[in-house]
Design a protein around this motif. Structure first.
Motif, PDB file in Angstrom:
ATOM      1  N   ALA A  48       0.832  -1.206   0.000  1.00 47.86           N
ATOM      2  CA  ALA A  48       0.000   0.000   0.000  1.00 47.86           C
ATOM      3  C   ALA A  48       0.866   1.256   0.000  1.00 47.86           C
ATOM      4  O   ALA A  48       0.586   2.218  -0.720  1.00 47.86           O
ATOM      5  N   ARG A  49       1.931   1.244   0.787  1.00 46.99           N
ATOM      6  CA  ARG A  49       2.808   2.423   0.826  1.00 46.99           C
ATOM      7  C   ARG A  49       3.572   2.585  -0.481  1.00 46.99           C
ATOM      8  O   ARG A  49       3.796   3.704  -0.949  1.00 46.99           O
ATOM      9  N   LEU A  50       3.964   1.486  -1.091  1.00 47.69           N
ATOM     10  CA  LEU A  50       4.611   1.576  -2.404  1.00 47.69           C
ATOM     11  C   LEU A  50       3.640   2.150  -3.432  1.00 47.69           C
ATOM     12  O   LEU A  50       4.027   2.965  -4.274  1.00 47.69           O
ATOM     13  N   ALA A  51       2.377   1.729  -3.357  1.00 50.47           N
ATOM     14  CA  ALA A  51       1.364   2.270  -4.272  1.00 50.47           C
ATOM     15  C   ALA A  51       1.166   3.766  -4.031  1.00 50.47           C
ATOM     16  O   ALA A  51       1.014   4.536  -4.986  1.00 50.47           O
ATOM     17  N   LEU A  52       1.182   4.188  -2.777  1.00 53.41           N
ATOM     18  CA  LEU A  52       1.061   5.611  -2.471  1.00 53.41           C
ATOM     19  C   LEU A  52       2.238   6.398  -3.052  1.00 53.41           C
ATOM     20  O   LEU A  52       2.056   7.467  -3.643  1.00 53.41           O
ATOM     21  N   LEU A  53       3.447   5.878  -2.894  1.00 56.50           N
ATOM     22  CA  LEU A  53       4.619   6.544  -3.462  1.00 56.50           C
ATOM     23  C   LEU A  53       4.510   6.645  -4.980  1.00 56.50           C
ATOM     24  O   LEU A  53       4.796   7.692  -5.568  1.00 56.50           O
ATOM     25  N   ARG A  54       4.085   5.549  -5.586  1.00 55.30           N
ATOM     26  CA  ARG A  54       3.930   5.539  -7.047  1.00 55.30           C
ATOM     27  C   ARG A  54       2.910   6.594  -7.474  1.00 55.30           C
ATOM     28  O   ARG A  54       3.138   7.356  -8.404  1.00 55.30           O
ATOM     29  N   ARG A  55       1.778   6.637  -6.765  1.00 53.72           N
ATOM     30  CA  ARG A  55       0.729   7.603  -7.110  1.00 53.72           C
ATOM     31  C   ARG A  55       1.200   9.030  -6.894  1.00 53.72           C
ATOM     32  O   ARG A  55       0.960   9.921  -7.712  1.00 53.72           O
ATOM     33  N   LEU A  56       1.899   9.285  -5.788  1.00 51.66           N
ATOM     34  CA  LEU A  56       2.376  10.636  -5.502  1.00 51.66           C
ATOM     35  C   LEU A  56       3.496  11.059  -6.449  1.00 51.66           C
ATOM     36  O   LEU A  56       3.785  12.245  -6.577  1.00 51.66           O
ATOM     37  N   SER A  57       4.120  10.107  -7.124  1.00 54.72           N
ATOM     38  CA  SER A  57       5.141  10.469  -8.103  1.00 54.72           C
ATOM     39  C   SER A  57       4.503  11.116  -9.332  1.00 54.72           C
ATOM     40  O   SER A  57       5.176  11.784 -10.096  1.00 54.72           O
ATOM     41  N   VAL A  58       3.194  10.937  -9.494  1.00 55.26           N
ATOM     42  CA  VAL A  58       2.471  11.546 -10.612  1.00 55.26           C
ATOM     43  C   VAL A  58       2.077  12.976 -10.271  1.00 55.26           C
ATOM     44  O   VAL A  58       2.305  13.895 -11.056  1.00 55.26           O
ATOM     45  N   ALA A  59       1.487  13.181  -9.086  1.00 52.27           N
ATOM     46  CA  ALA A  59       1.040  14.516  -8.671  1.00 52.27           C
ATOM     47  C   ALA A  59       0.674  14.482  -7.195  1.00 52.27           C
ATOM     48  O   ALA A  59       0.280  13.435  -6.667  1.00 52.27           O
ATOM     49  N   PRO A  60       0.772  15.624  -6.497  1.00 55.18           N
ATOM     50  CA  PRO A  60       0.337  15.700  -5.102  1.00 55.18           C
ATOM     51  C   PRO A  60      -1.167  15.421  -5.001  1.00 55.18           C
ATOM     52  O   PRO A  60      -1.903  15.597  -5.980  1.00 55.18           O
ATOM     53  N   ALA A  61      -1.611  14.972  -3.828  1.00 54.23           N
ATOM     54  CA  ALA A  61      -3.037  14.674  -3.655  1.00 54.23           C
ATOM     55  C   ALA A  61      -3.419  14.711  -2.185  1.00 54.23           C
ATOM     56  O   ALA A  61      -2.575  14.546  -1.304  1.00 54.23           O
ATOM     57  N   ARG A  62      -4.715  14.899  -1.948  1.00 52.47           N
ATOM     58  CA  ARG A  62      -5.272  14.846  -0.592  1.00 52.47           C
ATOM     59  C   ARG A  62      -5.508  13.386  -0.209  1.00 52.47           C
ATOM     60  O   ARG A  62      -5.603  12.511  -1.061  1.00 52.47           O
ATOM     61  N   VAL A  63      -5.641  13.161   1.096  1.00 49.26           N
ATOM     62  CA  VAL A  63      -5.855  11.803   1.607  1.00 49.26           C
ATOM     63  C   VAL A  63      -7.094  11.178   0.985  1.00 49.26           C
ATOM     64  O   VAL A  63      -7.064  10.019   0.555  1.00 49.26           O
ATOM     65  N   GLY A  64      -8.185  11.922   0.908  1.00 52.13           N
ATOM     66  CA  GLY A  64      -9.431  11.392   0.350  1.00 52.13           C
ATOM     67  C   GLY A  64      -9.276  10.935  -1.087  1.00 52.13           C
ATOM     68  O   GLY A  64      -9.804   9.889  -1.485  1.00 52.13           O
ATOM     69  N   VAL A  65      -8.568  11.699  -1.870  1.00 48.36           N
ATOM     70  CA  VAL A  65      -8.334  11.348  -3.276  1.00 48.36           C
ATOM     71  C   VAL A  65      -7.483  10.086  -3.361  1.00 48.36           C
ATOM     72  O   VAL A  65      -7.783   9.155  -4.116  1.00 48.36           O
ATOM     73  N   LEU A  66      -6.408  10.038  -2.568  1.00 45.50           N
ATOM     74  CA  LEU A  66      -5.540   8.857  -2.562  1.00 45.50           C
ATOM     75  C   LEU A  66      -6.316   7.618  -2.128  1.00 45.50           C
ATOM     76  O   LEU A  66      -6.188   6.546  -2.726  1.00 45.50           O
TER      77      LEU A  66
END
Length: 132
Positions: free
Chosen positions: A22-40
Motif C-alpha cells: 500500500a505504501r509503495l502504491a502511495l509513493l507511485r501515485r504521488l510520483s504523478v502529482a500531489p493529492a489529498r488523503v481522500g483522493v488517494l
C-alpha cells in the motif's frame, strides 16, 4: 559508504516504509502529482484511516511531506524523493542504503543457514582464534 549510527533510525524508517504494498502504491501515485488523503484513498481503494496511517509512516521516513490547503492536507513526495527517470529518487537512496548495509562487517556476518560461508570457513582455518 558506511551507514552511521545516527542515520540508522532513518534507514530503518525507510525500509519499514517500503515494506508495504500500500505504501509503495502511495509513493507511485504521488510520483504523478500531489493529492489529498481522500483522493488517494479513493483512487487506491484503501480506507481513509489506513491511508492516513500509511502516509504518516512515509512522512516519518522523509519520503513524503504534507502542506495545508484550507482544512485539508495535500501530500507530495519530498525533494529527496523526487521522480527521476519515472522512478522515485527515494528508491535510489534505498539502493545506497542496501549497498552500505552490505558493507557493514559483523563477526561471522556471512552465515547462511547457520553455517559460515566457504570463504569464512577458509579464513577460520587459516587464522584460528582471529575474528573473521
Amino acid at each position: 559508504m558506511c551507514v552511521a549510527l545516527d542515520h540508522a533510525g532513518l534507514v530503518v524508517a525507510v525500509f519499514r516504509a517500503l515494506g508495504s504494498p500500500a505504501r509503495l502504491a502511495l509513493l507511485r501515485r504521488l510520483s504523478v502529482a500531489p493529492a489529498r488523503v481522500g483522493v488517494l484513498s479513493e483512487e487506491l481503494g484503501i480506507a481513509q484511516l489506513a491511508t492516513s496511517t500509511h502516509l504518516g509512516i512515509l512522512r516519518d521516513a522523509n519520503l513524503v511531506v504534507a502542506r495545508r490547503d484550507g482544512r485539508f492536507a495535500v501530500y507530495s513526495l519530498t525533494d529527496g524523493a523526487a521522480v527521476a527517470g519515472g522512478r522515485p529518487a527515494a528508491l535510489e537512496r534505498i539502493a545506497g542504503y542496501v549497498k552500505a548495509v552490505g558493507r557493514i562487517q559483523v563477526h561471522n556476518c556471512a552465515l547462511v543457514d547457520g553455517l559460515p560461508s566457504p570463504g569464512i570457513q577458509r579464513r577460520m582455518r587459516e587464522r584460528p582464534g582471529v575474528p573473521v
